[in-house]
Design an enzyme around this catalytic site. Structure first.
Site, short mmCIF file in Angstrom:
data_model
loop_
_atom_site.label_atom_id
_atom_site.label_comp_id
_atom_site.label_asym_id
_atom_site.label_seq_id
_atom_site.Cartn_x
_atom_site.Cartn_y
_atom_site.Cartn_z
N THR A 23 -0.19 7.02 13.86
CA THR A 23 -0.13 5.37 13.96
C THR A 23 -1.07 5.15 15.24
O THR A 23 -1.66 3.74 15.26
CB THR A 23 1.21 4.93 14.06
N SER A 44 0.85 -1.26 0.01
CA SER A 44 -0.12 -0.04 0.14
C SER A 44 0.97 1.19 -0.05
O SER A 44 0.54 2.19 -0.77
CB SER A 44 -0.91 -0.20 1.35
N ARG A 77 -1.94 -0.50 11.07
CA ARG A 77 -1.96 -2.04 11.19
C ARG A 77 -1.33 -2.11 12.70
O ARG A 77 -1.91 -3.24 13.26
CB ARG A 77 -0.97 -2.50 10.26
N LYS A 104 10.06 1.23 8.19
CA LYS A 104 9.85 1.69 9.43
C LYS A 104 10.11 0.67 10.52
O LYS A 104 9.20 -0.10 11.12
CB LYS A 104 8.50 2.71 9.81
N ASP A 160 4.17 11.14 13.44
CA ASP A 160 3.75 9.69 12.86
C ASP A 160 3.29 8.93 13.95
O ASP A 160 2.52 8.18 13.89
CB ASP A 160 5.25 9.32 12.78
N LYS A 184 7.81 4.21 16.99
CA LYS A 184 6.30 4.78 17.09
C LYS A 184 5.25 3.54 16.98
O LYS A 184 4.34 3.39 17.46
CB LYS A 184 5.91 5.70 16.25
#
Length: 364
Positions: free
Chosen positions: A246, A12, A253, A106, A242, A189
């Site tokens: 998240t 994605s 996710r 990440k 971020d 994160k």
């Protein structure tokens, strides 16, 4: 700087970054799945990961890695940390000289505990290495909502040139030369987002979530600066920005996995049913190892790792965190506390406290 951009990885986020780059430069997306490549080329969609979103009509896709990379002037790696080195080793022989390699990943490599730019520097040492990171949810960007990101690279000239490759009228890119801090912000994160998801799974409220996010940011900053990042980076897009996206978004996710853990499910079962990678699940253990190596206290990350391993439930982890010894906030260093308590004596030359002050400063 005219770039032909190759994005390696048809997930994605890799697809979304390729879509952004295609606004500015000829761009090709490398996909493992021939069906995905065909869908991108013929219908301008990625139905597997981004169903319902239209991609830039000039974006092209291929399953031929050499074809994707051979003429590229910028290579972007959108590969999970577990396969990053393996895929880059296949990419490296086909890179043109001095082509920048940008990571979208990440996470940290298990075993070596290396950041992705460290892997790039090992596998492709003659190429400038950087990362594109920030609060970037793929579907929101494809829906046309405004978003921002950071191009982190040690060479500001290259970073500025790459800034123009990905910037559009709805996607603003900043630059930062703190590659370590930016990469660690994006990595750490994910572990805190698991904790935020657990809060939701346990049925707790906004107060609890705010506490997890805020104290989680403190953990990120402690380890990040101990590993060479700058404190101000963790207050910016690659850190706090971020982290917020998240921890809060239903599209995250890592937050989703944490929520399922909070409801009592096992990590393996949750991960097995997912079509994409939640990096925090694999990063948590590495983060705990690094915290121990750098003598940094990271209680939230430690409890998240325990829940993933199955040695604690999310409810038990919550009780452990709430039962910890109270302390001041913000957390001053010993040296700054000493100076605050005895500013005059600390600065008085020749005094015993002055000598103690020197000792404390050296050992803080």
């Amino acid at each position: 700087m005219s770039n032909r951009v190759a994005v390696i990885g048809g997930g994605s986020w890799g697809t979304t970054v390729a879509h952004l780059a295609a606004h500015n430069e000829p761009t090709v997306l490398w996909c493992r799945d021939p069906k995905t490549a065909t869908a991108v080329n013929e219908r301008h969609v990625n139905p597997r990961y981004l169903d319902g979103f239209e991609l830039h009509p000039r974006l092209r896709a291929t399953t031929d890695l050499e074809q994707a990379v051979a003429e590229a002037e910028v290579v972007v790696m959108g590969i999970p940390s577990s396969a990053f080195r393996q895929v880059l080793e296949k990419v490296a022989p086909h890179l043109r000289p001095w082509v920048p390699v940008v990571s979208l990943t990440k996470g940290l490599e298990r075993g070596t505990r290396q950041r992705m730019t460290e892997i790039i520097n090992q596998v492709a040492p003659a190429h400038p290495a950087g990362t594109l990171t920030g609060p970037n949810l793929a579907k929101e960007i494809l829906a046309g909502h405004a978003a921002t990101s950071v191009m982190a690279m040690a060479d500001d000239t290259v970073a500025t040139a790459l800034q123009g490759v990905f910037t559009t009228d709805r996607f603003r890119v900043y630059t930062n030369d703190d590659v370590i801090g930016c990469e660690l912000g994006g990595t750490l994160k994910n572990v805190i987002a698991l904790a935020s998801g657990m809060v939701d799974g346990l049925g707790a409220g906004d107060n609890t979530r705010a506490a997890v996010i805020t104290r989680g940011l403190a953990e990120m900053g402690r380890l990040g600066t101990a590993m060479g990042g700058r404190a101000d980076t963790f207050a910016g897009l690659a850190g706090m920005g971020d982290l917020l996206a998240t921890c809060i978004s239903p599209q995250s996710r890592n937050r989703h996995v944490g929520e399922q853990l909070g409801r009592g499910r096992k990590a393996k079962a949750v991960v097995a049913e997912m079509d994409q990678v939640a990096e925090g699940v694999f990063t948590a253990g590495v983060v705990v190892e690094l915290a121990a190596e750098h003598s940094v206290e990271m209680p939230i990350s430690t409890e998240v790792h325990a829940v993933i391993k199955g040695t604690r439930t999310a409810a038990e982890a919550s009780m452990v965190l709430m039962g910890r010894q109270t302390r001041p906030e913000p957390e001053a260093t010993r040296a700054s506390r000493f100076r605050r308590l005895w500013p005059e004596k600390a600065d008085s030359k020749g005094s015993p406290l002055r000598r103690l002050w020197r000792f404390v400063t050296r050992s803080s």
